[in-house]
Write a protein that holds these residues in place. Structure first.
Motif, short mmCIF file in Angstrom:
data_model
loop_
_atom_site.label_atom_id
_atom_site.label_comp_id
_atom_site.label_asym_id
_atom_site.label_seq_id
_atom_site.Cartn_x
_atom_site.Cartn_y
_atom_site.Cartn_z
N GLY A 120 0.81 -1.21 0.00
CA GLY A 120 0.00 0.00 0.00
C GLY A 120 0.84 1.25 0.00
O GLY A 120 0.33 2.36 -0.12
N LYS A 121 2.17 1.09 0.16
CA LYS A 121 3.03 2.27 0.20
C LYS A 121 3.80 2.44 -1.09
O LYS A 121 4.10 3.55 -1.51
CB LYS A 121 4.04 2.14 1.35
N ILE A 122 4.20 1.31 -1.69
CA ILE A 122 5.00 1.43 -2.90
C ILE A 122 4.18 0.96 -4.09
O ILE A 122 3.17 0.28 -3.93
CB ILE A 122 6.30 0.60 -2.82
N ASP A 123 4.60 1.35 -5.27
CA ASP A 123 3.95 0.88 -6.48
C ASP A 123 4.53 -0.49 -6.82
O ASP A 123 5.71 -0.60 -7.16
CB ASP A 123 4.22 1.88 -7.61
N PRO A 124 3.73 -1.54 -6.71
CA PRO A 124 4.26 -2.90 -6.88
C PRO A 124 4.76 -3.14 -8.31
O PRO A 124 5.51 -4.08 -8.54
CB PRO A 124 3.06 -3.80 -6.56
N GLU A 125 4.34 -2.31 -9.23
CA GLU A 125 4.76 -2.52 -10.61
C GLU A 125 5.97 -1.69 -10.98
O GLU A 125 6.31 -1.55 -12.15
CB GLU A 125 3.58 -2.25 -11.56
N ASN A 126 6.59 -1.10 -9.97
CA ASN A 126 7.76 -0.28 -10.24
C ASN A 126 8.89 -0.70 -9.30
O ASN A 126 8.89 -0.39 -8.12
CB ASN A 126 7.41 1.19 -10.03
N HIS A 210 8.41 -7.95 -4.99
CA HIS A 210 9.87 -8.09 -5.00
C HIS A 210 10.41 -8.64 -3.67
O HIS A 210 11.46 -9.25 -3.65
CB HIS A 210 10.54 -6.75 -5.32
N SER A 211 9.70 -8.42 -2.57
CA SER A 211 10.21 -8.96 -1.31
C SER A 211 10.23 -10.49 -1.37
O SER A 211 11.12 -11.13 -0.81
CB SER A 211 9.37 -8.46 -0.12
N VAL A 212 9.23 -11.07 -2.05
CA VAL A 212 9.19 -12.53 -2.18
C VAL A 212 10.28 -12.99 -3.15
O VAL A 212 10.99 -13.96 -2.89
CB VAL A 212 7.79 -12.98 -2.68
N ILE A 213 10.41 -12.27 -4.25
CA ILE A 213 11.42 -12.64 -5.24
C ILE A 213 12.83 -12.55 -4.63
O ILE A 213 13.64 -13.47 -4.76
CB ILE A 213 11.31 -11.72 -6.49
N GLU A 214 13.08 -11.47 -3.89
CA GLU A 214 14.40 -11.32 -3.27
C GLU A 214 14.65 -12.45 -2.27
O GLU A 214 15.73 -13.05 -2.25
CB GLU A 214 14.52 -9.95 -2.58
N PRO A 237 -5.58 -13.82 -10.37
CA PRO A 237 -5.00 -13.33 -11.62
C PRO A 237 -4.18 -12.07 -11.45
O PRO A 237 -3.16 -11.88 -12.13
CB PRO A 237 -6.21 -13.08 -12.52
N VAL A 238 -4.59 -11.19 -10.53
CA VAL A 238 -3.86 -9.94 -10.37
C VAL A 238 -2.47 -10.22 -9.78
O VAL A 238 -1.46 -9.64 -10.22
CB VAL A 238 -4.64 -8.95 -9.47
N ALA A 239 -2.41 -11.15 -8.82
CA ALA A 239 -1.13 -11.51 -8.24
C ALA A 239 -0.20 -12.09 -9.31
O ALA A 239 0.99 -11.75 -9.37
CB ALA A 239 -1.32 -12.53 -7.10
N VAL A 240 -0.74 -12.92 -10.17
CA VAL A 240 0.08 -13.53 -11.22
C VAL A 240 0.63 -12.46 -12.15
O VAL A 240 1.82 -12.45 -12.47
CB VAL A 240 -0.74 -14.58 -12.02
N SER A 241 -0.21 -11.51 -12.54
CA SER A 241 0.30 -10.51 -13.48
C SER A 241 1.31 -9.59 -12.78
O SER A 241 2.32 -9.23 -13.37
CB SER A 241 -0.84 -9.74 -14.14
N THR A 242 1.05 -9.25 -11.52
CA THR A 242 2.01 -8.40 -10.80
C THR A 242 3.36 -9.11 -10.68
O THR A 242 4.42 -8.50 -10.88
CB THR A 242 1.49 -8.07 -9.38
N ALA A 246 7.01 -8.00 -12.14
CA ALA A 246 8.13 -7.84 -11.21
C ALA A 246 9.33 -8.68 -11.66
O ALA A 246 10.48 -8.23 -11.63
CB ALA A 246 7.70 -8.21 -9.80
N ILE A 247 9.05 -9.91 -12.10
CA ILE A 247 10.15 -10.79 -12.52
C ILE A 247 10.85 -10.18 -13.73
O ILE A 247 12.08 -10.14 -13.81
CB ILE A 247 9.60 -12.20 -12.84
#
Ligand SMILES: Cc1cc2nc3c(=O)[nH]c(=O)nc-3n(C[C@H](O)[C@H](O)[C@H](O)COP(=O)(O)O)c2cc1C
Ligand code: SF4
Ligand code: SF4
Ligand code: SF4
Ligand code: FES
Ligand code: FES
Lengths: 593, 159
Positions: A120-126, A210-214, A237-242, A246-247
């Protein structure tokens, strides 16, 4: 399924409809088609946005902007400004803009946000936003300063336990996978989140991917894997596209792929989707599903750490487990272990649902009491009703009654109270809840989701469901309680996977704490909470009824008769006890007997 | 039933596109089936046969996989698929009344398709949006905070 960058939710409650909500929806659709944005912006209908008197109203996500008083004539301007130019239109913003995120509010005093810190604080797509919050610093530290053994040691010392349900120490699991013989190894993220009422993982994937990816890259480095998979349920579906965005962004910056940050370490990641099967959250079933097979569990050992994906050593962790890792590396094991209790360290996210004033996501240090969660964080029970029980741990968990409100939330105490930590679903039930109905409900779920591979689980859950259904239908027999107890024991000890082993828990725990309710159903043919349909009757109070006819017009089976301005009457033989009349009566004249 | 069945050409076209997109490998079987299901609304027998031939997987194991996952359907579905969330968090906030109203309005029980091929009613487990429960999904539209009274009005929006 399409992926939309924006969602517009238009309120279509009666009040907003009167003010032209449908016209607004149509105008929005037309304008989005005309501007070619229709594949990017989805218009949805919703209700109770909040500013009822200012309708028609809409919310625009992901920004969470609340626009009010928009007419079809305003739409072209609004679409151009907001969706084409990306500017908020002040003119229509809700006055005293109080944007409420229904899922995740500002943290209350008792909360500590580690996993949810960026949501809610950062833009997850950036990715830049994540990097600005120290993102990928932990990865850089691990790759330049730490050996894999040091990474594992840090995770061990932090006391982090798996957040997928069972609470296995994460550092230990990594150690086993690292030590397992074999050149090729995998890391897998379990994002199947199937417990009803649980959406903590979804929020992290959508809000801070990105926290999960990292965390996964760090785990891969620690165990020696070069390929990873995130198994996400298809309902998200939204989680998958996000995640996919991110990847890609991480790849572009050299954080995934060959020679990450010039360290010589290679690792890449792929998202795999389920197709709707709860049991696929079980790790061996999940692995079978990634391989393209039926998602049936297999006996363990061998554990995935030794023989997992394509029979190679595989580390499976939950979304939240991985999301904790970067902070543990950056701030240190001791900092993390500073939260929680002796055996349950750190924080845990929960999804509060049910009859609470504030439902939604929370993150609290382990060891907090249920009372603090329900009253301080959750704002207490809705409509001033009394607390009855809280169901923790999903369909394989149990119900905990009021006597346990001061129970500290940790893995061991919950087990003692007859439930499990589970993944973090918490359903709060008020006094109007029938506990037999709740047990039947969960049994219906597990019975439906049993993969059928082993007989005790397949047949036993069906038997239990039959018995619970007949008790709720007022046809319970003497001996049913004992029969239930035997069946529960049998399923628990003879099932292959955690689903069958845990399936009896809702029944066992309600029998333990609310046996009197079972007895009232069976012996007195009475549902104390007035929920079970065969055991109740709807009636209209003559003194309260104004004869407005609303109930008669809404009854689906025409069971209600009466002249305008005359007392109405329900015919009990026709009534199917759907409860609609009670919902629609504005004078509280319909009651349950 | 007048439920629309798909022409053979259309089916092969969709199967081809799906295999093209993901590759003809066993590990891509679920994504391929998902895609076909999404495009056609269900997975016709012809599609199964074609996928079986191309992936060199026996048909029996394909049916095994398709029948395992709730989202994959081997039967034709109505033009609009209504998913009702039957999980406890939605149930306790009024989902039961909504479900009754849905069944009543549609004249359908779960997993049934209306004779005119318009509606299919299915139940689903939690969709992860419980904070706005009760929840129903029609095709790809999510409706939150549904109450029984609003059901006829929501349904009327679909052709
Ligand atoms: C029926 C069943 C469903 C499960 N569902 C999930 C799930 O949705 N997410 C999850 O992380 N773990 C789930 N688990 C637990 C996994 O098997 C596994 O223990 C977990 O992913 C390990 O990760 P952790 O060590 O980080 O907790 C489930 C287990 C069972 C038996
Ligand atoms: S316990 Fe149930 S879900 Fe697990 S393998 Fe056996 S039948 Fe399948
Ligand atoms: S809606 Fe209420 S007040 Fe109106 S006729 Fe029915 S019972 Fe009476
Ligand atoms: S409960 Fe339902 S069926 Fe019975 S009278 Fe009320 S609206 Fe009619
Ligand atoms: S009626 Fe539309 S917001 Fe309440
Ligand atoms: S229980 Fe219905 S969306 Fe979660």
């Amino acid at each position: 399924m399409k992926y939309y960058r924006s969602h517009v939710l238009v309120c279509v409650d009666p009040e907003c409809l009167q003010k032209g909500a449908h016209e607004l929806v149509d105008a929005l659709q037309d304008e989005l088609v005309a501007t070619g944005l229709i594949d990017e912006v989805q218009v949805l209908e919703t209700s109770r946005i909040g500013g009822c008197s200012l309708g028609p109203e809409m919310m625009v996500y992901p920004e969470g902007v609340h626009y009010v008083g928009v007419t079809p004539d305003d739409v072209p301007y609004l679409v151009e400004e907001h969706f084409l130019k990306g500017r908020l239109v002040n003119k229509f913003q809700m006055p005293t803009t109080k944007v409420v995120d229904e899922e995740l509010g500002a943290p209350t005093q008792k909360e500590v946000r580690i996993v949810l810190r960026n949501c809610g604080k950062i833009d997850p797509e950036n990715i830049e936003d994540y990097i600005a919050e120290d993102g990928y610093q932990a990865l850089a530290k691990v790759l330049t300063e730490m050996t894999p053994e040091e990474v594992i040691d840090t995770v061990l010392r932090s006391g982090l336990r798996g957040r997928g349900g069972a609470g296995f120490p994460t550092g230990k699991k990594w150690q086993f996978t690292r030590q397992a013989p074999g050149e090729i190894k995998y890391v897998v993220c379990n994002a199947d989140e199937g417990d009803p009422g649980a959406f903590m993982n979804r929020r992290v994937l959508e809000g801070d991917p990105h926290s999960v990816i990292e965390g996964m890259i760090i785990a891969a480095y620690a165990i020696g894997a070069h390929q990873g998979y995130i198994y996400c349920r298809a309902e998200y579906p939204v989680a998958v596209s996000t995640l996919n965005i991110a990847i890609q962004q991480a790849r572009n910056l050299g954080l995934l792929g060959k020679d990450i940050l010039g360290s010589g370490f290679d690792f890449d990641l792929e998202v795999r989707m389920g197709a709707g099967a709860f049991v696929c959250g079980e790790e061996t079933a999940l692995i079978a599903s990634i391989e393209g097979r039926r998602g049936e569990p297999r006996p363990r050992p061998p554990f995935p750490a030794v023989q997992g994906l394509w029979n190679k050593p595989t580390n499976v962790n939950n979304v939240e487990t991985y999301a904790n890792i970067p902070q543990i590396i950056l701030k240190g094991a001791e900092w993390y272990a500073g939260y929680g209790t002796e055996k349950s360290k750190g924080t845990k996210t929960f999804a509060l649902a049910g009859d609470l004033n504030h439902t939604g996501l929370i993150e609290v240090p382990l060891g907090i009491t249920l009372r603090e969660i329900i009253y301080d964080v959750g704002g207490g029970i809705k409509d001033g009703k009394a607390f009855k029980a809280v169901q923790i741990g999903g369909p394989m968990g149990g119900c905990v009654p009021a006597e346990y409100l001061d129970l500290p939330l940790d893995y061991e105490s919950l087990a003692q109270a007859g439930t499990i930590m589970g993944s973090g679903g918490m359903i709060v039930l008020d006094e109007d809840t029938c506990m037999v109905d709740v047990a039947r409900y969960f049994m219906d779920f597990t019975q439906d989701e049993s993969c059928g591979k082993c007989t005790p689980c397949r047949v036993g859950t069906r038997r239990i469901l039959e018995i619970l259904t007949r008790i709720c239908d007022g046809k319970g027999q003497d001996g049913d309680i004992e029969l239930l107890e035997n069946l529960c024991q049998e399923i628990r000890t003879n099932s292959l996977c955690g689903l069958g082993q845990g399936a009896p828990n809702p029944v066992v725990s309600t029998l333990r704490y609310f046996r009197d309710e079972y007895e009232a159903h069976i012996y007195e043919k009475r549902c104390p909470a007035k929920v079970c349909r065969s055991l109740i009757r709807y009636e209209i109070l003559p003194d309260a009824c104004t004869g407005c006819t609303v109930c008669a017009r809404n009854c689906p089976v025409n069971a209600i008769s009466g002249e305008r301005r005359q007392t109405h009457v329900i015919d009990p033989d026709t009534c199917i006890r759907c409860g609609i009349c009670m919902q629609v009566c504005n004078f509280n004249a319909v009651v349950i007997e | 039933m007048s439920v629309e069945t798909k022409s053979r050409e259309k089916i092969l076209e969709v199967v081809n596109a799906a295999i093209e997109k993901f590759g003809a490998k066993q590990e891509e079987l679920i994504p391929i089936l998902n895609e076909v299901n999404r495009q056609l609304g269900y997975i016709p027998t012809e599609a199964m046969e074609e996928i079986s031939r191309r992936l060199k997987e026996p048909k029996s194991s394909l049916f095994g996989v398709a029948s395992f996952y709730h989202m994959l359907s081997t039967k034709p579905r109505g033009r609009h698929v209504i998913q009702f969330c039957e999980s406890a968090p939605c149930h306790v906030v009024g989902g039961r009344e909504v479900f009754e109203s849905l069944k009543e309005e549609l004249g359908l029980e779960p997993n049934e398709t209306s004779p005119d091929g318009k509606w299919t009613l299915i139940t689903t487990s939690c969709l992860g949006v419980c904070s706005v429960g009760p929840v129903i999904v029609i095709d790809e539209d999510i409706y939150g905070n549904v109450d029984a009274r609003k059901v006829p009005e929501i349904l009327a929006r679909y052709e």
